[in-house]
Design an enzyme around this catalytic site. Structure first.
Site, mmCIF file in Angstrom:
data_model
loop_
_atom_site.group_PDB
_atom_site.id
_atom_site.type_symbol
_atom_site.label_atom_id
_atom_site.label_comp_id
_atom_site.label_asym_id
_atom_site.label_seq_id
_atom_site.Cartn_x
_atom_site.Cartn_y
_atom_site.Cartn_z
ATOM 1 N N GLN A 79 0.814 -1.211 0.000
ATOM 2 C CA GLN A 79 0.000 0.000 0.000
ATOM 3 C C GLN A 79 0.853 1.269 0.000
ATOM 4 O O GLN A 79 2.028 1.236 0.361
ATOM 5 C CB GLN A 79 -0.911 0.022 1.222
ATOM 6 C CG GLN A 79 -2.095 -0.915 1.146
ATOM 7 C CD GLN A 79 -3.072 -0.653 2.272
ATOM 8 O OE1 GLN A 79 -3.075 -1.343 3.262
ATOM 9 N NE2 GLN A 79 -3.893 0.377 2.096
ATOM 10 N N HIS A 80 0.237 2.364 -0.400
ATOM 11 C CA HIS A 80 0.732 3.732 -0.226
ATOM 12 C C HIS A 80 1.858 4.158 -1.162
ATOM 13 O O HIS A 80 2.179 5.339 -1.212
ATOM 14 C CB HIS A 80 1.197 3.974 1.215
ATOM 15 C CG HIS A 80 0.260 3.506 2.274
ATOM 16 N ND1 HIS A 80 -1.063 3.895 2.314
ATOM 17 C CD2 HIS A 80 0.447 2.676 3.336
ATOM 18 C CE1 HIS A 80 -1.638 3.335 3.362
ATOM 19 N NE2 HIS A 80 -0.758 2.586 3.990
ATOM 20 N N ASP A 241 -2.134 -4.894 -0.289
ATOM 21 C CA ASP A 241 -1.801 -6.196 0.274
ATOM 22 C C ASP A 241 -2.647 -6.537 1.496
ATOM 23 O O ASP A 241 -3.022 -7.701 1.695
ATOM 24 C CB ASP A 241 -0.310 -6.292 0.603
ATOM 25 C CG ASP A 241 0.207 -5.124 1.420
ATOM 26 O OD1 ASP A 241 -0.574 -4.227 1.794
ATOM 27 O OD2 ASP A 241 1.429 -5.101 1.686
#
EC number: 2.7.1.17
Length: 496
Positions: A79-80, A241
């Site tokens: 993520q991110h 994820d």
């Protein structure tokens, strides 16, 4: 005879899982390690091309007969991360990752422009924390202005892999909710946050459309030929994820709790409504389905145990054996495992700190146990926020690399005082991506719901279950309170 493939693009490696749904068996599992660029200022970056090369390597190891049976692909991604593309689809800069803490100043500037943390939570459901994508976009504007001027599309890691597979650009609500500029209540972009990042540019033009959770897209013919796959393969929307691990552990109905012991540690639960904490005690994310996924994340989990093992030159099996020589509390040794800074608790400038050493307890076994306990206590600290909000759980579903450790499974059961179960498929994110691809490909034909499909395919291992031991649980209560006291004591140092 068909197979679905789950790809998990993590921080340390890319994994490919091929699943035979009819036989309810994993037909193949392959992995390829990834490099990581790390600097003292908190920078943590990768090149997007490294992911593609790793995916190619994984497919090359998949038997051609199995490749010919693939019907659908789902992608899970860390993520991110921020992948900036120009109009031609070229990557403009290295990818800043979820564990990058070099953008704390940009976090503060965005929240100040919005009117503070509470105003940020009101606008989008989450504050802008170090690691979230929003601060990376602001950092690019400030530190790589040429790349920022050429920016045409913002993608997250799994979005970029989807773009490479299909030639199309899209996002979905689960991973998008980790950007910081996504309003989780409305499941839409937050114009207030985007203006706070750059009041002079319409950043909404750089955001791809949001795709439905059950949508699929055709695999690009050239990529199908390159990977040796049928041209009829469909690609599901995928997700972050944690969202894919939720599917892979059956956490798609209310009342479930999943804990992932990976590079980061996470706790998450499915909800059928937005679960926003005004005090920002957890991340108010959306699920990669039609629900929500309140989530607690620590940035240092297996990082702590791996560093402790490396410090003393220990192999994994040796370190596990050493734990048997120690007791809860590690002989008085205590580790605050904030090596990469920390998100829960919110200490982006934090660093690892070892306490309580004396001539008798300074031993590899105690330091290694202290690392495992510190990582577990950090997750318990986040869990307390869930409990304070009235959330209740009956058991923990454990996944990630740390779930392979019998000692860690028992420690989680004792520290949280809840029974622990472990799914058969240890690669929860890759398996969840495969199940999402299966669900999406069957959806058009009136297939089972995602919850029904997860119930049919997610199975637990009886030999890896752990139940709380009352004596150890009582001891851990004492040591956990000591952890909290040390945490409170060092907060001012890390804040400064």
């Amino acid at each position: 005879m068909s197979l679905v493939v789950g790809l998990d693009v993590g921080t340390q490696s890319v994994k490919l899982l091929a699943y035979d749904a009819d036989a309810a068996q994993v037909a193949a599992l392959h992995g390829q390690p990834l490099e990581l660029v790390a600097r003292d200022d908190g920078t943590r970056e990768q090149e997007a091309q490294w992911w593609i090369e790793a995916i190619r390597a994984c497919f090359a190891r998949l038997d051609p007969a199995l490749r010919a049976r693939v019907t659908a692909i789902g992608v899970s991604g860390q993520q991110h991360g921020f992948v900036p593309l120009d109009a031609a689809g070229r990557v403009l800069a290295p990818v800043k990752l979820w564990c990058d803490t070099s953008t704390q100043r940009e976090c503060d500037e965005i929240m100040q422009a919005l009117g503070g943390e509470s105003a940020c939570v009101e606008a989008a459901g989450n504050p802008i924390l170090a690691g979230y994508t929003a601060s990376k976009l602001a950092w690019l504007r400030k530190h790589r202005p040429e790349a920022y001027r050429g920016l045409a599309t913002v993608l997250l890691p799994h979005d970029y892999v989807n773009f490479w597979l299909t030639g199309e650009r899209w996002m979905e609500c689960g991973d998008a909710s980790g950007t910081g500029w996504f309003d989780v209540r409305r499941r839409a972009w937050s114009p207030q946050v985007l203006r706070a990042i750059d009041p002079e540019r319409d950043l909404g033009r750089c955001l791809p459309p949001l795709a439905d959770a059950g949508a699929t897209f055709p695999l690009a013919p050239a990529i199908a030929d390159e990977l040796g796959l049928p041209r009829t393969v469909r690609v599901s929307v995928g997700g972050g994820d944690n969202m894919m691990a939720a599917i892979g552990t059956g956490n798609v109905v209310p009342g479930r709790l999943t804990m992932s012991l990976g590079t980061s540690g996470t706790l998450f639960a499915f909800a059928d409504r937005p679960v926003v904490d005004p005090q920002a005690g957890w991340a108010a994310f959306c699920a990669s389905s039609d629900g929500w996924l309140p989530l607690i994340c620590t940035m240092n989990c297996t990082v702590a145990t791996e560093l402790a093992a490396r410090l003393f030159g220990l192999k994994a099996q040796d370190a596990e054996a050493l734990l048997a020589q120690t007791a809860p509390g590690a002989g008085g040794v205590l580790l605050l495992p904030f090596f990469n800074g920390e998100r829960t608790p919110n200490l982006p400038g934090g660093r690892g700190a070892l306490f309580g050493l004396d001539p008798l307890n300074t031993a590899p076994a105690n330091v290694y146990r202290a690392a495992m306990e510190g990582a577990t206590y950090s997750l318990r600290h986040g869990y307390d926020a869930f409990v304070a909000a009235g959330l209740r759980f009956e058991r923990i579903c454990l996944t990630g690399g740390g779930s392979n450790s019998p000692a860690w499974r028992q420690m989680v059961a004792d520290v949280f005082e809840l029974p622990v179960e472990v799914p058969e498929q240890s690669e929860g994110a890759a398996f969840g991506a495969a199940l999402q691809a299966l669900w999406a490909s069957q959806r058009a034909r009136g297939g089972a719901s995602l919850a029904e499909l997860a119930q049919a395919h997610v199975r637990m291992r009886a030999d890896r279950a752990a139940a709380p031991d009352p004596e150890r649980a009582a001891a851990y209560r004492i040591h956990y309170r000591r952890f909290l006291r040390h945490l409170d004591a060092v907060r001012p140092l890390y804040a400064a």
